[in-house]
Design a protein around this motif. Structure first.
Motif, PDB file in Angstrom:
ATOM      1  N   VAL A 256       0.818  -1.215   0.000  1.00 18.00           N
ATOM      2  CA  VAL A 256       0.000   0.000   0.000  1.00 18.00           C
ATOM      3  C   VAL A 256       0.849   1.260   0.000  1.00 18.00           C
ATOM      4  CG1 VAL A 256      -1.724   1.295   1.336  1.00 18.00           C
ATOM      5  CG2 VAL A 256      -1.923  -1.176   1.113  1.00 18.00           C
ATOM      6  N   ARG A 257       1.989   1.214   0.681  1.00 19.31           N
ATOM      7  CA  ARG A 257       2.780   2.445   0.799  1.00 19.31           C
ATOM      8  C   ARG A 257       3.336   2.919  -0.543  1.00 19.31           C
ATOM      9  NH1 ARG A 257       5.944  -1.643   2.979  1.00 19.31           N
ATOM     10  NH2 ARG A 257       8.013  -1.943   2.050  1.00 19.31           N
ATOM     11  N   ALA A 258       3.295   2.068  -1.586  1.00 22.79           N
ATOM     12  CA  ALA A 258       3.781   2.477  -2.905  1.00 22.79           C
ATOM     13  C   ALA A 258       2.687   3.099  -3.758  1.00 22.79           C
ATOM     14  CB  ALA A 258       4.375   1.276  -3.637  1.00 22.79           C
ATOM     15  N   ILE A 259       1.456   3.134  -3.267  1.00 20.45           N
ATOM     16  CA  ILE A 259       0.343   3.696  -4.044  1.00 20.45           C
ATOM     17  C   ILE A 259       0.483   5.215  -4.101  1.00 20.45           C
ATOM     18  CG2 ILE A 259      -2.162   3.975  -4.154  1.00 20.45           C
ATOM     19  CD1 ILE A 259      -2.415   1.282  -2.783  1.00 20.45           C
ATOM     20  N   GLY A 260       0.420   5.754  -5.332  1.00 20.74           N
ATOM     21  CA  GLY A 260       0.613   7.187  -5.501  1.00 20.74           C
ATOM     22  C   GLY A 260      -0.633   8.020  -5.286  1.00 20.74           C
ATOM     23  N   GLU A 261      -1.823   7.469  -5.616  1.00 22.59           N
ATOM     24  CA  GLU A 261      -3.055   8.250  -5.500  1.00 22.59           C
ATOM     25  C   GLU A 261      -3.510   8.316  -4.043  1.00 22.59           C
ATOM     26  OE1 GLU A 261      -2.500   5.713  -7.403  1.00 22.59           O
ATOM     27  OE2 GLU A 261      -3.257   5.983  -9.450  1.00 22.59           O
ATOM     28  N   PRO A 262      -3.660   9.518  -3.489  1.00 18.15           N
ATOM     29  CA  PRO A 262      -4.050   9.638  -2.074  1.00 18.15           C
ATOM     30  C   PRO A 262      -5.385   8.972  -1.763  1.00 18.15           C
ATOM     31  CG  PRO A 262      -3.227  11.735  -2.919  1.00 18.15           C
ATOM     32  CD  PRO A 262      -3.372  10.826  -4.095  1.00 18.15           C
TER      33      PRO A 262
END
Length: 265
Positions: A242-248
């Protein structure tokens, strides 16, 4: 000679624990050798990368993110998943859509759990094990468990030595000689731990050493930034979660899922 009655179990505990650890390390090395050749010829899919990096839960997570980025699944920041396109393009996507149910909407937490336990993920795991890239289920914690047993044996040897030294009238030898006898099994366990940490560390719950090397080479290729094409983006999600997801908003949706699960537990 009461101290001898304590020395014998000290040797027994140390010997059994060290022997089991050595056997586990030997089996792990054999798996590594068998998987090394196959690993060089294997081109990992993103699902396989996700499994080797984080297990079944990461595969389900990657599927959710991939479908959401293609606008075929809506993941709301409130923790709900809604199906937009009910036609899954592969077994993983069909598992997610089936977990959501005929109503087309469900909380993310149970969807993720059901997709992680689906047959598609189990078949993926079996293929990786056969290829020598994933650790067989029964061996995933063998080396780590062996090290824990050796640590417990070390503590047991220390406890037995302390008892032999402190009990009055337990020895007709100088305390220094009694301590020296107990130092031998203690040295055995400590040296076994030191060698195991050098030869068999770090451990992975899912990937074999050959699998870890393939994932590591992929990480070097895709880099660590937030840019790049969609496959590179999904590869970072597969490796880091999850920490690599760019969209807030998307990251908040999956983070909300985790918070909901913790409150329920």
């Amino acid at each position: 000679m009461f101290w001898v009655l304590l020395l014998l179990p000290a040797w027994a505990v140390a010997g059994v624990a060290c022997t089991r650890l050595c056997l586990a390390a030997a089996r792990a090395a054999a798996v590594d050798r068998e998987g090394a050749a196959a690993g060089r010829e294997h081109d990992l899919t993103l699902y396989e990368v996700a499994f080797l990096s984080g297990g079944p839960a990461r595969v389900a997570e990657l599927t959710l993110v991939s479908m959401a980025r293609q606008r075929r699944l809506l993941l709301a920041h409130t923790g709900w998943a809604t199906v937009v396109d009910p036609r899954g393009r592969d077994d993983m996507e069909r598992s997610v859509i089936g977990a959501i149910g005929p109503g087309g909407q469900s909380r993310i937490a149970p969807v993720r759990a059901a997709a992680a336990a689906a047959d598609a993920v189990r078949h993926l795991a079996d293929r990786l094990v056969v290829a020598g890239l994933a650790v067989p289920y029964g061996s995933r914690t063998t080396v780590a468990a062996g090290m824990r047993r050796v640590r417990l044996a070390t503590a047991a040897v220390v406890a037995l030595a302390t008892a032999a030294l402190l009990l009055p009238g337990s020895s007709d030898l100088p305390r220094s000689l009694v301590a020296l006898w107990f130092a031998l099994p203690l040295a055995l366990t400590l040296s076994c731990l030191a060698i195991a940490r050098v030869e068999a560390h770090p451990y992975s719950h899912w990937a074999s050493p050959a699998g870890q090397r393939l994932v590591g080479s992929l990480v070097q290729r895709v880099g660590g930034g937030a840019g790049g094409d969609d496959r590179a983006y999904l590869a970072r999600v597969a490796v880091r979660g999850v920490r690599a997801i760019g969209e807030p908003e998307l990251r908040a949706a999956l983070a909300h899922r985790d918070d909901h699960r913790e409150r329920r537990d």
